[in-house]
Design an enzyme around this catalytic site. Structure first.
Site, mmCIF file in Angstrom:
data_model
loop_
_atom_site.group_PDB
_atom_site.id
_atom_site.type_symbol
_atom_site.label_atom_id
_atom_site.label_comp_id
_atom_site.label_asym_id
_atom_site.label_seq_id
_atom_site.Cartn_x
_atom_site.Cartn_y
_atom_site.Cartn_z
ATOM 1 N N HIS A 198 49.922 41.898 42.891
ATOM 2 C CA HIS A 198 50.537 40.905 42.021
ATOM 3 C C HIS A 198 51.673 41.543 41.230
ATOM 4 C CE1 HIS A 198 47.674 42.984 39.395
ATOM 5 N NE2 HIS A 198 48.395 42.585 38.352
ATOM 6 N N LEU A 199 52.622 40.704 40.828
ATOM 7 C CA LEU A 199 53.685 41.096 39.921
ATOM 8 C C LEU A 199 53.596 40.222 38.684
ATOM 9 C CD1 LEU A 199 54.893 41.296 43.049
ATOM 10 C CD2 LEU A 199 56.926 42.077 41.833
#
Length: 360
Positions: A198-199
């Protein structure tokens, strides 16, 4: 995450290149992407889907050359989900632990799809949901609009950066007309809390010094720069003249090099001035995206209970602080002293730079 949700479809024609910082108040600057994210996020806040209500955060700029932006966010330090135990930068995904396939469907803001990819998948008769990237709320937000960009969640990628994930992050920046929109990534061992790729994305109104800070070209072939200001970082720059996927591939070639050598790292992306800008402190131009990579000392086990953790936003100059005492009294020297503990020494950074230039 199985329920059908809103799908945000875009093409390169939706990219906004003519972005300038006219003043610090960017809340009314919106593109179609900004409307979807900001309005959807605000609605989720009204529905009580976050761990706490995030109002206007007390903010002050610390005196000094770095221009640190301190914000008081006591609730995040108290209410956020307990981080997973991380033992290795290359730790495998574990489906028995919390991951983004287990979130409530109401936490999804929208699914993000590029129109060309949808057509390609139809031609190949692929499972249409397999390559979808989800934009979900961060239930313990550090700022307005704090969301997580989760690429292909059903494929259960561990928290190791891959080109398709970085491409989504860069493209989300180009989809935004707000120069305050930021995207970042924490590797395992660099304060990543969940081992599921994830970012982070969020909005920050005050400008950060790294948006115009001086850089030096160190690898012309791949347009790799070194950030000269504290703390030292590697930087790539993307604008209308480059192919986003090509930049993502090159950045991941660098981060893969770090992963293979068990070097933790943080990535931070923001609209910024061109690296060769002659008038950086005064320039309002934010047509391109600056991509910073900080190699750093690995940190495993429980997170340190201090005024702030040194992760993607802190290295970029944004300090979410957990208590009022630090918010009111911490100065630039104190911040540098804390940050320095997590950085490579000058000699280590120099040696790594030589290896990277040769590798790239």
């Amino acid at each position: 995450m199985e329920d059908k949700k809103h799908i945000f479809t875009y093409t390169n024609k939706d990219f906004v290149y003519d972005v300038c910082r006219m003043n610090e108040n960017t809340t009314n600057v919106r593109s179609r992407f900004d409307v979807a994210l900001k309005c959807g996020w605000a609605e989720k806040m009204k529905l009580g889907l976050f761990r706490y209500h995030l109002g206007d955060l007390e903010t002050r700029v610390l005196a000094g050359n770095c221009g640190y932006i301190a914000q008081l966010n006591i609730q995040r330090g108290i209410e956020r989900r307990k981080p997973q135990t991380i033992l290795s930068i290359q730790q495998q995904f574990d489906s028995t632990l919390f991951n983004f396939n287990k979130i409530k469907s109401a936490e999804i803001l929208f699914e993000m799809r590029k129109a060309e990819e949808i057509l390609a998948e139809k031609d190949c008769a692929r499972n249409q949901t397999s390559a979808m990237s989800f934009v979900i709320i961060n239930s313990s937000p550090l700022e307005f609009g704090h969301c997580l960009l989760v690429p292909e969640p059903s494929r259960c990628h561990p928290q190791i950066l891959i080109p398709s994930a970085l491409q989504i992050g860069i493209e989300s920046l180009f989809l935004s007309a707000d120069p305050g929109y930021k995207v970042g990534f924490n590797s395992l061992g660099a304060f990543a809390s969940v081992n599921h790729l994830h970012l982070h994305g969020y909005y920050l109104n005050p400008p950060l010094n790294i948006e115009w800070a001086h850089t030096e070209l160190i690898c012309p072939k791949n347009s790799l720069y070194r950030l000269m200001n504290f703390p030292k970082a590697f930087m790539f720059y993307a604008d209308v003249q480059v192919e986003v996927r090509a930049v993502a591939d090159t950045v991941c070639k660098l981060t893969d090099f770090l992963v293979k050598r068990n070097i933790a790292h943080n990535v931070f992306m923001t609209r910024g001035c061109p690296p060769d800008s002659e008038d950086k402190p005064l320039s309002l131009v934010r047509h391109g995206v600056r991509i910073f990579i900080w190699p750093r000392v690995s940190c495993f086990g429980a997170k340190e209970e201090s005024g702030f953790n040194v992760a993607l936003c802190e290295l970029a100059g944004h300090l979410p602080l957990k208590n009022r005492e630090d918010f009111e009294h911490l100065d630039e020297d104190g911040v540098k002293e804390i940050v320095q503990k997590y950085l490579l020494s000058d000699e280590e950074f120099s040696d790594l730079e030589k290896q990277l230039v040769k590798h790239l």
